[in-house]
Design a protein around this motif. Sequence first.
Motif, PDB file in Angstrom:
ATOM      1  N   GLN A   1     -45.769   1.000  15.802  1.00 29.90           N
ATOM      2  CA  GLN A   1     -46.873   0.354  15.081  1.00 29.90           C
ATOM      3  C   GLN A   1     -47.264   1.132  13.831  1.00 29.90           C
ATOM      4  OE1 GLN A   1     -49.953   0.103  18.019  1.00 29.90           O
ATOM      5  NE2 GLN A   1     -49.078  -1.702  19.002  1.00 29.90           N
ATOM      6  N   ASP A   2     -47.312   2.449  13.927  1.00 28.99           N
ATOM      7  CA  ASP A   2     -47.790   3.282  12.817  1.00 28.99           C
ATOM      8  C   ASP A   2     -46.665   3.878  11.984  1.00 28.99           C
ATOM      9  OD1 ASP A   2     -50.325   2.715  13.662  1.00 28.99           O
ATOM     10  OD2 ASP A   2     -50.591   4.613  14.727  1.00 28.99           O
ATOM     11  N   ASP A   3     -45.440   3.523  12.290  1.00 30.70           N
ATOM     12  CA  ASP A   3     -44.266   3.912  11.500  1.00 30.70           C
ATOM     13  C   ASP A   3     -44.094   5.426  11.390  1.00 30.70           C
ATOM     14  OD1 ASP A   3     -41.961   3.267  10.109  1.00 30.70           O
ATOM     15  OD2 ASP A   3     -42.971   3.433   8.172  1.00 30.70           O
ATOM     16  N   PHE A   4     -44.076   6.102  12.541  1.00 31.31           N
ATOM     17  CA  PHE A   4     -43.688   7.508  12.570  1.00 31.31           C
ATOM     18  C   PHE A   4     -42.573   7.665  13.592  1.00 31.31           C
ATOM     19  CE2 PHE A   4     -47.336   7.363  15.507  1.00 31.31           C
ATOM     20  CZ  PHE A   4     -46.838   7.997  16.634  1.00 31.31           C
ATOM     21  N   GLN A   5     -41.849   8.762  13.472  1.00 29.81           N
ATOM     22  CA  GLN A   5     -40.705   9.024  14.336  1.00 29.81           C
ATOM     23  C   GLN A   5     -41.113  10.001  15.434  1.00 29.81           C
ATOM     24  OE1 GLN A   5     -37.451  10.819  12.272  1.00 29.81           O
ATOM     25  NE2 GLN A   5     -36.105  10.778  14.040  1.00 29.81           N
ATOM     26  N   LEU A   6     -40.947   9.601  16.683  1.00 25.75           N
ATOM     27  CA  LEU A   6     -41.208  10.486  17.818  1.00 25.75           C
ATOM     28  C   LEU A   6     -40.018  11.428  17.958  1.00 25.75           C
ATOM     29  CD1 LEU A   6     -42.827  11.318  20.315  1.00 25.75           C
ATOM     30  CD2 LEU A   6     -41.672   9.480  21.565  1.00 25.75           C
ATOM     31  N   LEU A   7     -40.274  12.720  17.792  1.00 30.39           N
ATOM     32  CA  LEU A   7     -39.204  13.706  17.882  1.00 30.39           C
ATOM     33  C   LEU A   7     -39.031  14.155  19.329  1.00 30.39           C
ATOM     34  CD1 LEU A   7     -40.181  15.829  14.772  1.00 30.39           C
ATOM     35  CD2 LEU A   7     -38.552  13.937  14.896  1.00 30.39           C
ATOM     36  N   ASP A   8     -37.838  14.411  19.735  1.00 29.86           N
ATOM     37  CA  ASP A   8     -37.476  14.902  21.072  1.00 29.86           C
ATOM     38  C   ASP A   8     -37.695  13.870  22.177  1.00 29.86           C
ATOM     39  OD1 ASP A   8     -36.960  17.345  19.803  1.00 29.86           O
ATOM     40  OD2 ASP A   8     -38.986  18.074  20.223  1.00 29.86           O
ATOM     41  N   GLN A   9     -38.264  12.737  21.870  1.00 35.23           N
ATOM     42  CA  GLN A   9     -38.490  11.655  22.840  1.00 35.23           C
ATOM     43  C   GLN A   9     -39.150  12.159  24.115  1.00 35.23           C
ATOM     44  OE1 GLN A   9     -37.880   8.419  21.894  1.00 35.23           O
ATOM     45  NE2 GLN A   9     -37.467   9.429  19.951  1.00 35.23           N
ATOM     46  N   SER A  10     -40.179  13.008  23.973  1.00 28.10           N
ATOM     47  CA  SER A  10     -40.841  13.551  25.152  1.00 28.10           C
ATOM     48  C   SER A  10     -42.293  13.892  24.846  1.00 28.10           C
ATOM     49  CB  SER A  10     -40.113  14.796  25.653  1.00 28.10           C
ATOM     50  OG  SER A  10     -40.171  15.805  24.687  1.00 28.10           O
ATOM     51  N   VAL A  11     -43.082  13.979  25.908  1.00 28.30           N
ATOM     52  CA  VAL A  11     -44.451  14.467  25.840  1.00 28.30           C
ATOM     53  C   VAL A  11     -44.559  15.642  26.809  1.00 28.30           C
ATOM     54  CG1 VAL A  11     -45.474  12.269  25.156  1.00 28.30           C
ATOM     55  CG2 VAL A  11     -45.266  12.809  27.575  1.00 28.30           C
ATOM     56  N   HIS A  12     -45.436  16.595  26.484  1.00 26.12           N
ATOM     57  CA  HIS A  12     -45.589  17.801  27.295  1.00 26.12           C
ATOM     58  C   HIS A  12     -47.057  17.961  27.656  1.00 26.12           C
ATOM     59  CE1 HIS A  12     -41.559  18.799  25.991  1.00 26.12           C
ATOM     60  NE2 HIS A  12     -41.956  18.536  24.754  1.00 26.12           N
ATOM     61  N   ILE A  13     -47.311  18.283  28.906  1.00 21.57           N
ATOM     62  CA  ILE A  13     -48.698  18.436  29.350  1.00 21.57           C
ATOM     63  C   ILE A  13     -49.348  19.593  28.595  1.00 21.57           C
ATOM     64  CG2 ILE A  13     -48.180  19.969  31.291  1.00 21.57           C
ATOM     65  CD1 ILE A  13     -50.674  17.107  31.486  1.00 21.57           C
ATOM     66  N   ASN A  14     -50.564  19.358  28.129  1.00 17.54           N
ATOM     67  CA  ASN A  14     -51.274  20.353  27.348  1.00 17.54           C
ATOM     68  C   ASN A  14     -52.532  20.823  28.081  1.00 17.54           C
ATOM     69  OD1 ASN A  14     -51.530  21.883  24.971  1.00 17.54           O
ATOM     70  ND2 ASN A  14     -52.973  20.422  24.113  1.00 17.54           N
ATOM     71  N   ARG A  15     -53.305  19.879  28.613  1.00 14.52           N
ATOM     72  CA  ARG A  15     -54.539  20.199  29.339  1.00 14.52           C
ATOM     73  C   ARG A  15     -54.715  19.233  30.502  1.00 14.52           C
ATOM     74  NH1 ARG A  15     -58.862  20.793  24.411  1.00 14.52           N
ATOM     75  NH2 ARG A  15     -57.859  22.553  23.416  1.00 14.52           N
ATOM     76  N   VAL A  16     -55.363  19.705  31.554  1.00  9.87           N
ATOM     77  CA  VAL A  16     -55.670  18.878  32.719  1.00  9.87           C
ATOM     78  C   VAL A  16     -57.072  19.225  33.175  1.00  9.87           C
ATOM     79  CG1 VAL A  16     -55.045  18.327  35.099  1.00  9.87           C
ATOM     80  CG2 VAL A  16     -53.256  18.874  33.472  1.00  9.87           C
ATOM     81  N   SER A  17     -57.864  18.199  33.491  1.00  8.01           N
ATOM     82  CA  SER A  17     -59.190  18.420  34.055  1.00  8.01           C
ATOM     83  C   SER A  17     -59.618  17.168  34.807  1.00  8.01           C
ATOM     84  CB  SER A  17     -60.210  18.769  32.961  1.00  8.01           C
ATOM     85  OG  SER A  17     -60.459  17.645  32.154  1.00  8.01           O
ATOM     86  N   LEU A  18     -60.789  17.212  35.395  1.00  8.15           N
ATOM     87  CA  LEU A  18     -61.362  16.053  36.063  1.00  8.15           C
ATOM     88  C   LEU A  18     -62.426  15.441  35.165  1.00  8.15           C
ATOM     89  CD1 LEU A  18     -61.788  17.353  39.721  1.00  8.15           C
ATOM     90  CD2 LEU A  18     -60.127  15.702  38.890  1.00  8.15           C
ATOM     91  N   SER A  19     -62.490  14.120  35.154  1.00  8.69           N
ATOM     92  CA  SER A  19     -63.489  13.416  34.351  1.00  8.69           C
ATOM     93  C   SER A  19     -63.807  12.087  35.034  1.00  8.69           C
ATOM     94  CB  SER A  19     -62.951  13.178  32.940  1.00  8.69           C
ATOM     95  OG  SER A  19     -63.928  12.581  32.133  1.00  8.69           O
ATOM     96  N   ARG A  20     -64.951  11.538  34.733  1.00  8.25           N
ATOM     97  CA  ARG A  20     -65.333  10.243  35.304  1.00  8.25           C
ATOM     98  C   ARG A  20     -64.870   9.116  34.392  1.00  8.25           C
ATOM     99  NH1 ARG A  20     -69.115  10.516  39.551  1.00  8.25           N
ATOM    100  NH2 ARG A  20     -70.072  12.564  39.745  1.00  8.25           N
ATOM    101  N   ASP A  21     -64.443   8.024  35.010  1.00 10.20           N
ATOM    102  CA  ASP A  21     -64.050   6.854  34.229  1.00 10.20           C
ATOM    103  C   ASP A  21     -65.279   5.975  33.971  1.00 10.20           C
ATOM    104  OD1 ASP A  21     -64.514   5.553  36.637  1.00 10.20           O
ATOM    105  OD2 ASP A  21     -62.429   4.965  36.949  1.00 10.20           O
ATOM    106  N   GLY A  22     -65.062   4.790  33.431  1.00 10.98           N
ATOM    107  CA  GLY A  22     -66.168   3.892  33.092  1.00 10.98           C
ATOM    108  C   GLY A  22     -66.979   3.423  34.281  1.00 10.98           C
ATOM    109  N   THR A  23     -66.386   3.428  35.467  1.00 10.87           N
ATOM    110  CA  THR A  23     -67.103   2.995  36.670  1.00 10.87           C
ATOM    111  C   THR A  23     -67.733   4.157  37.423  1.00 10.87           C
ATOM    112  OG1 THR A  23     -65.109   3.137  38.051  1.00 10.87           O
ATOM    113  CG2 THR A  23     -65.533   1.040  36.947  1.00 10.87           C
ATOM    114  N   GLY A  24     -67.583   5.372  36.910  1.00  9.77           N
ATOM    115  CA  GLY A  24     -68.187   6.537  37.537  1.00  9.77           C
ATOM    116  C   GLY A  24     -67.298   7.227  38.563  1.00  9.77           C
TER     117      GLY A  24
END
Length: 108
Positions: free
Chosen positions: A41-64
């Motif tokens: 959609q935004d016309d950029f090239q995804l390099l390495d075709q991968s995502v890497h975990i950066n941060r993890v935590s707990l959070s509440r969603d819209g329903t609590g």
Amino acid sequence: MYISLGEIIVFVLFGLLCVYLFGAHRVRELALQAVSRASRQDDFQLLDQSVHINRVSLSRDGTGRWRIWRQYRFDYSYDGVERRQGFVVMLGRQLQSVMVADPRRALH
């Protein structure tokens, strides 16, 4: 042959760890799909075709309800030369945002 309470606890913890890891793998796949859609959609090239975990935590969603909040990092390029870092945020299995820098807003 009897199973002790300690062995039962170890089996339950191992089972919970397996469930978490399988779920985390699925969420990572969803994050990668979201970044791939955004790159088209935004016309950029995804390099390495991968995502890497950066941060993890707990959070509440819209329903609590408590969900696992994950931020993944990925590398991308608009011109194929300059490598940039972007981020995708997932709350549970729901996409929250895909963040990339706007190439037109260079700070030179």
